[in-house]
Motif scaffolding. Structure first.
Motif, mmCIF file in Angstrom:
data_model
loop_
_atom_site.group_PDB
_atom_site.id
_atom_site.type_symbol
_atom_site.label_atom_id
_atom_site.label_comp_id
_atom_site.label_asym_id
_atom_site.label_seq_id
_atom_site.Cartn_x
_atom_site.Cartn_y
_atom_site.Cartn_z
ATOM 1 N N GLU A 198 6.579 -10.115 -4.757
ATOM 2 C CA GLU A 198 5.184 -9.751 -4.505
ATOM 3 C C GLU A 198 4.400 -9.925 -5.804
ATOM 4 O O GLU A 198 4.568 -9.159 -6.749
ATOM 5 C CB GLU A 198 5.078 -8.311 -4.016
ATOM 6 N N LEU A 199 3.558 -10.935 -5.849
ATOM 7 C CA LEU A 199 2.712 -11.168 -7.015
ATOM 8 C C LEU A 199 1.334 -10.558 -6.768
ATOM 9 O O LEU A 199 1.020 -10.126 -5.680
ATOM 10 C CB LEU A 199 2.584 -12.669 -7.274
ATOM 11 N N GLY A 200 0.544 -10.524 -7.782
ATOM 12 C CA GLY A 200 -0.845 -10.111 -7.591
ATOM 13 C C GLY A 200 -1.159 -8.715 -8.055
ATOM 14 O O GLY A 200 -2.297 -8.414 -8.418
ATOM 15 N N GLU A 201 -0.171 -7.812 -8.050
ATOM 16 C CA GLU A 201 -0.451 -6.428 -8.437
ATOM 17 C C GLU A 201 -0.187 -6.164 -9.914
ATOM 18 O O GLU A 201 -0.747 -5.240 -10.491
ATOM 19 C CB GLU A 201 0.411 -5.465 -7.607
ATOM 20 N N THR A 202 0.684 -6.970 -10.526
ATOM 21 C CA THR A 202 1.066 -6.730 -11.910
ATOM 22 C C THR A 202 1.081 -8.041 -12.688
ATOM 23 O O THR A 202 1.153 -9.121 -12.112
ATOM 24 C CB THR A 202 2.476 -6.105 -11.993
ATOM 25 N N LEU B 1 7.823 -8.025 -12.204
ATOM 26 C CA LEU B 1 6.921 -8.143 -11.052
ATOM 27 C C LEU B 1 7.297 -7.086 -10.023
ATOM 28 O O LEU B 1 7.923 -7.355 -9.003
ATOM 29 C CB LEU B 1 7.003 -9.557 -10.480
ATOM 30 N N ILE B 2 6.892 -5.863 -10.311
ATOM 31 C CA ILE B 2 7.246 -4.706 -9.510
ATOM 32 C C ILE B 2 6.010 -4.223 -8.761
ATOM 33 O O ILE B 2 4.986 -3.905 -9.395
ATOM 34 C CB ILE B 2 7.774 -3.547 -10.394
ATOM 35 N N PRO B 3 6.037 -4.168 -7.433
ATOM 36 C CA PRO B 3 4.878 -3.632 -6.694
ATOM 37 C C PRO B 3 4.513 -2.237 -7.194
ATOM 38 O O PRO B 3 5.381 -1.416 -7.497
ATOM 39 C CB PRO B 3 5.381 -3.604 -5.244
ATOM 40 N N LYS B 4 3.224 -1.964 -7.276
ATOM 41 C CA LYS B 4 2.747 -0.704 -7.851
ATOM 42 C C LYS B 4 3.257 0.523 -7.115
ATOM 43 O O LYS B 4 3.381 1.598 -7.699
ATOM 44 C CB LYS B 4 1.219 -0.700 -7.877
ATOM 45 N N ARG B 5 3.568 0.376 -5.830
ATOM 46 C CA ARG B 5 4.004 1.539 -5.066
ATOM 47 C C ARG B 5 5.330 2.108 -5.560
ATOM 48 O O ARG B 5 5.700 3.231 -5.208
ATOM 49 C CB ARG B 5 4.096 1.193 -3.575
ATOM 50 N N PHE B 6 6.047 1.351 -6.430
ATOM 51 C CA PHE B 6 7.317 1.841 -6.946
ATOM 52 C C PHE B 6 7.179 2.518 -8.314
ATOM 53 O O PHE B 6 8.172 2.937 -8.904
ATOM 54 C CB PHE B 6 8.339 0.698 -7.014
ATOM 55 N N GLU C 14 9.971 -9.120 14.544
ATOM 56 C CA GLU C 14 9.804 -8.257 13.380
ATOM 57 C C GLU C 14 8.454 -8.491 12.720
ATOM 58 O O GLU C 14 8.053 -9.629 12.505
ATOM 59 C CB GLU C 14 10.915 -8.542 12.367
ATOM 60 N N THR C 15 7.762 -7.401 12.399
ATOM 61 C CA THR C 15 6.549 -7.509 11.581
ATOM 62 C C THR C 15 6.468 -6.432 10.515
ATOM 63 O O THR C 15 5.568 -6.443 9.697
ATOM 64 C CB THR C 15 5.266 -7.401 12.440
ATOM 65 N N SER C 16 7.395 -5.494 10.508
ATOM 66 C CA SER C 16 7.226 -4.341 9.622
ATOM 67 C C SER C 16 7.352 -4.697 8.147
ATOM 68 O O SER C 16 6.524 -4.304 7.330
ATOM 69 C CB SER C 16 8.241 -3.251 9.982
ATOM 70 N N ARG C 17 8.384 -5.458 7.772
ATOM 71 C CA ARG C 17 8.550 -5.772 6.353
ATOM 72 C C ARG C 17 7.496 -6.749 5.860
ATOM 73 O O ARG C 17 7.191 -6.792 4.682
ATOM 74 C CB ARG C 17 9.945 -6.338 6.082
ATOM 75 N N SER C 18 6.980 -7.559 6.754
ATOM 76 C CA SER C 18 5.924 -8.486 6.359
ATOM 77 C C SER C 18 4.561 -7.828 6.454
ATOM 78 O O SER C 18 3.536 -8.486 6.333
ATOM 79 C CB SER C 18 5.968 -9.739 7.233
ATOM 80 N N HIS C 19 4.573 -6.510 6.691
ATOM 81 C CA HIS C 19 3.348 -5.720 6.718
ATOM 82 C C HIS C 19 2.305 -6.304 7.670
ATOM 83 O O HIS C 19 1.110 -6.342 7.384
ATOM 84 C CB HIS C 19 2.772 -5.589 5.299
ATOM 85 N N GLY C 20 2.765 -6.761 8.781
ATOM 86 C CA GLY C 20 1.857 -7.218 9.818
ATOM 87 C C GLY C 20 1.325 -8.625 9.624
ATOM 88 O O GLY C 20 0.458 -9.062 10.383
ATOM 89 N N GLU C 21 1.841 -9.357 8.631
ATOM 90 C CA GLU C 21 1.284 -10.683 8.367
ATOM 91 C C GLU C 21 1.484 -11.647 9.533
ATOM 92 O O GLU C 21 0.686 -12.549 9.747
ATOM 93 C CB GLU C 21 1.916 -11.260 7.095
ATOM 94 N N LEU C 22 2.560 -11.449 10.285
ATOM 95 C CA LEU C 22 2.795 -12.321 11.429
ATOM 96 C C LEU C 22 1.667 -12.225 12.439
ATOM 97 O O LEU C 22 1.376 -13.187 13.156
ATOM 98 C CB LEU C 22 4.123 -11.973 12.088
ATOM 99 N N SER D 234 7.165 -16.889 -3.233
ATOM 100 C CA SER D 234 6.524 -15.593 -3.457
ATOM 101 C C SER D 234 5.332 -15.402 -2.534
ATOM 102 O O SER D 234 4.871 -16.326 -1.864
ATOM 103 C CB SER D 234 6.070 -15.479 -4.917
ATOM 104 N N LYS D 235 4.806 -14.192 -2.506
ATOM 105 C CA LYS D 235 3.637 -13.857 -1.703
ATOM 106 C C LYS D 235 2.689 -13.014 -2.558
ATOM 107 O O LYS D 235 3.023 -12.623 -3.673
ATOM 108 C CB LYS D 235 4.053 -13.083 -0.458
ATOM 109 N N GLY D 236 1.505 -12.761 -1.996
ATOM 110 C CA GLY D 236 0.581 -11.851 -2.663
ATOM 111 C C GLY D 236 -0.431 -12.535 -3.555
ATOM 112 O O GLY D 236 -1.114 -11.872 -4.344
ATOM 113 N N TYR D 237 -0.541 -13.867 -3.461
ATOM 114 C CA TYR D 237 -1.557 -14.562 -4.248
ATOM 115 C C TYR D 237 -2.150 -15.682 -3.410
ATOM 116 O O TYR D 237 -1.514 -16.189 -2.487
ATOM 117 C CB TYR D 237 -0.966 -15.107 -5.550
ATOM 118 N N ARG D 238 -3.368 -16.062 -3.720
ATOM 119 C CA ARG D 238 -4.021 -17.151 -2.999
ATOM 120 C C ARG D 238 -3.570 -18.497 -3.567
ATOM 121 O O ARG D 238 -3.198 -18.598 -4.741
ATOM 122 C CB ARG D 238 -5.544 -17.019 -3.101
#
Length: 767
Positions: free
Chosen positions: A124-128, A78-83, A669-677, A166-170
């Motif tokens: 991070e789920l959802g991308e792979t 489960l590797i985010p695509k950006r990597f 902090e909001t940077s690592r949570s990509h603004g989710e807060l 985990s995150k990234g899924y409904r």
């Protein structure tokens, strides 16, 4: 014979060998083969130690190259695509990229592991699509058996816990994701069974939190699937950190054993077993030795508890074990050569807890008389500390009782204070600042060591600190920051620094624990009544203010964070400890104000991690946590601006408590949570000053102006521009000089862009 078990052992090593190997590898000083060799040596030493102590069930696969949740994510591909992962075994470059970020990709979010001070990397789920890249538990089992002859108990993070963290899924996709992950778990278990593994420990700490009917059905599906797929494999379903919810549903699951916490979940779990019994076909893993605390266990009480459980479960189906992994405590007391015997004799770190387990198992099997000497020694140690003068200061106890009975509040509400403060400070729209610390270079660390060793006198060290302050005051002015800090060069750690200057604290030489990645901390021990002894931060802060016309913030660590990031005494409540700390810090706040410091930051990054896991207990905790903060800060003038800071936690369910702290400005902090807060502020109005961290300081990458501009713009859709501050998401102590300067320059440029865009905009009253 009663059996003993340990749920996990500290990774870092007695001399932090693990940390040193990681950082040497990252710095290019170790090649990959040597890195693997060193970590294997550390791992085997840990297993060998448990084997020699006589532990019966030894956990394997508890060791990690960074974080056990990240291990689970990468094991499932489960590797985010950006990597740019291309399949197969996950290379270390990708593994550490997810944890720390790369030049081209932001690190994954990091947050607290339940209510501890350990941080995990959020999957991070959802991308792979998940796929088994390697069977890590099997590899760990084979290694322990082949190298040491240990019949290890592989540890795996359970499917429900993994999904819930985990995150990234409904939410509507939960069952779909469970359907994708479950076959991979089955494959792992089948391969373990084929190898001859006898027991597998599946960690499901999520079971101590509130679950809905859908989650209970998922839990049933998971373990019924395992029972059918691997009928001959013994599964120990392990919980910890609290008592389980839905006891009847959990003990009815088709597993061979259930592990329960009888330390932090003592009351709830014991009540459930007494009232409802325990299945005759299952083994009970009784977590009676505290895996999170550092105090010697009262062995007579623990023995009585185990005997009580044995009456219900029977001795043959009972295992004594740690309440959770020993990841959360230091390695060994034997390295502490400077502590007074009164205190040292009352401590038990990881290795001493192994001894306690073995003693309890022996006492149950052979009778209490077999450990008479050890019981008497334990009694003496605990009683000596209880009678200590440090724990019985009536002056502090009476003063704190008086103050905590009052209603702490500022003399005027924020709306009026804000007008007075803005008139005094004349700050531009979107004021810029930092969280407090600047890079601690090798020169800074060397100077501190020279001073501590007596090679430098106080004057030499003070002059050096002033030189560092001069450098960074000038740099902050050149970069264009509006509110400055002195840089905290005199501080080793944001809790240790204050603990060294307050009564009631003591410090270890090697009491290190892992916080995140290679970041290890040495928590102070609050063993007595906390008391203010004299100004702690005034000298450096006052000096910094003389070097600039811009405001310089005084920097303090708040009472709840000091408490939550320390090992605390157990003879009084945590609420009482918090009020003692708040009273001491109030005196420091007042000293700063009297010295002419008109902005004072009292950081509380650890409020969230102390939040009880049980919903029924959370409101009470938040009430006294807020009260402690206000005790510390409520006596200042209206024009004195109180700041605070929080980081790496989920705040959506405690926004109202944060607001109740009544700080003039809070940075989050909001940077690592990509603004989710920010979504929390879309749902909740926040009427005080706020700065949402616009870049991640725990990654070496330099964020672009565009990246930070985007974060600012999203925040301004839901927050009042008149009250919005711009800052990094945490202190900069661990960053390098060049990257810090470059990142702050980009932050100021992004601020200037935002000012140009928003300075003339009409401000809506309903934001």
């Amino acid at each position: 014979m009663m059996k003993s078990s340990v749920l996990g052992y500290p990774r870092i090593g007695a001399e932090r060998e693990w940390k040193k190997a990681l950082e040497a590898f990252w710095a290019g000083k170790l090649d990959e083969s040597e890195f693997h060799r060193q970590l294997q040596e550390i791992r085997l030493n840990h297993l060998r130690k448990q084997q020699e102590k006589g532990i019966d069930f030894i956990a394997v696969n508890d060791f990690s190259y960074y974080d056990h949740i990240l291990d689970t994510s990468t094991m499932f591909g489960l590797i985010p695509k950006r990597f740019r992962y291309e399949g197969g075994k996950v290379p270390l470059s990708v593994y550490y990229g997810i944890a720390r970020g790369t030049k081209d990709a932001a690190a994954s979010e990091m947050t607290k592991w339940f209510n501890t001070n350990y941080h995990y990397i959020v999957p991070e789920l959802g991308e792979t699509s998940p796929v088994l890249t390697e069977n890590r538990p099997l590899m760990a089992y084979r290694e322990a058996k082949e190298k040491l002859g240990i019949e290890g108990r592989p540890v795996i993070v359970g499917p429900l816990t993994f999904l819930k963290l985990s995150k990234g899924y409904r939410i509507s996709e939960t069952d779909d994701w469970l359907g994708r992950l479950l076959p991979l778990y089955v494959q792992i278990l089948q391969e373990l069974a084929s190898e001859g593994v006898q027991w597998v420990q599946i960690d499901e700490p999520i079971l101590v939190t509130k679950l809905n009917a859908d989650d209970l059905q998922r839990l049933k599906t998971i373990y019924e699937t395992f029972a059918v797929s691997v009928p001959n494999l013994n599964i120990m379903l392990q919980t910890y950190f609290e008592s389980v919810e839905h006891y009847n549903d959990i003990v009815a699951l088709p597993v061979k054993g259930i592990g329960l916490d009888f330390v932090h979940g003592y009351s709830g779990n014991l009540s459930s077993i007494k009232a409802l019994g325990f299945p005759a076909d299952k083994v009970l893993g009784a977590g009676v030795i505290d895996g999170r605390g550092i105090w010697k266990a009262p062995l007579r009480e623990k023995l009585a508890l185990v005997e009580k459980l044995a009456e219900i479960v029977t001795t043959e189906r009972l295992i004594v074990q740690t309440s959770c992994s020993l990841l959360h405590v230091p390695v060994s007391v034997k390295h502490e050569t400077k502590l007074v015997s009164e205190l040292k004799d009352a401590l038990a770190f990881a290795d001493e807890k192994l001894d306690e387990l073995v003693l309890l198992a022996k006492a149950i099997s052979q009778g209490a008389a077999s450990i008479t000497g050890e019981l008497e020694e334990c009694d003496r140690a605990i009683q000596a500390l209880k009678l200590s003068g440090e724990r019985n200061r009536s002056d502090i106890q009476h003063a704190v009782a008086s103050i905590s009975a009052q209603h702490p509040e500022r003399s005027r509400p924020f709306s009026e204070r804000h007008i007075a403060q803005q008139k005094k400070w004349q700050l531009p729209i979107f004021p810029t600042t930092t969280i407090g610390s600047f890079p601690q270079s090798p020169e800074v660390r060397k100077a501190r060591q020279q001073w501590r060793k007596g090679e430098w006198n106080n004057e030499q060290y003070a002059n050096f600190i002033r030189e560092q302050i001069d450098i960074w005051i000038k740099l902050q002015e050149e970069i264009g920051l509006d509110v400055l800090v002195h840089g905290e060069f005199e501080r080793t750690d944001m809790v240790e620094f204050f603990g060294e200057k307050l009564a009631g604290f003591v410090f270890t030489q090697n009491g290190w624990v892992q916080s995140y990645g290679s970041r290890c901390v040495k928590p102070p021990i609050i063993f007595g009544d906390v008391a203010f002894k004299g100004p702690m931060t005034v000298e450096e802060t006052k000096y910094a203010q003389t070097q600039t016309k811009r405001p310089v913030k005084g920097m303090l660590t708040g009472p709840i964070t000091i408490m939550n990031w320390s090992f605390v005494r157990e003879d009084i409540t945590r609420e009482q400890i918090a009020y003692q700390l708040a009273y001491a810090l109030r005196q420091e706040v007042e000293a700063l104000e009297q010295a002419g410091i008109g902005m004072i930051q009292v950081d509380e990054p650890a409020v969230r991690e102390g939040l009880p896991l049980k919903a029924d207990d959370q409101a009470k905790y938040l009430a006294w946590a807020v009260r402690a903060f206000r005790i510390a800060t409520c006596t200042v003038q209206d024009t004195t601006q109180i700041h605070t800071h929080m980081c790496y936690c989920e705040f959506h369910d405690m926004i109202h408590s944060i607001e109740a702290m009544d700080a003039d400005v809070i940075s989050i902090e909001t940077s690592r949570s990509h603004g989710e807060l920010i979504h929390s502020f879309e749902l909740n109005t926040y009427k005080l000053g706020i700065g949402l961290g616009v870049y991640d300081i725990h990654s070496p990458r330099i964020p672009s102006v565009e990246e930070m501009t985007s974060m600012i713009e999203r925040a301004l859709r839901v927050l009042d521009p008149k009250l919005f501050w711009i800052n990094p998401d945490c202190g900069l102590k661990t960053r390098g000089f060049e990257e810090t300067i470059a990142s702050l320059r980009n932050m100021v440029e992004a601020t200037q862009i935002a000012r140009s865009k928003h300075a003339q905009e009409p401000i809506a009253n309903n934001r």
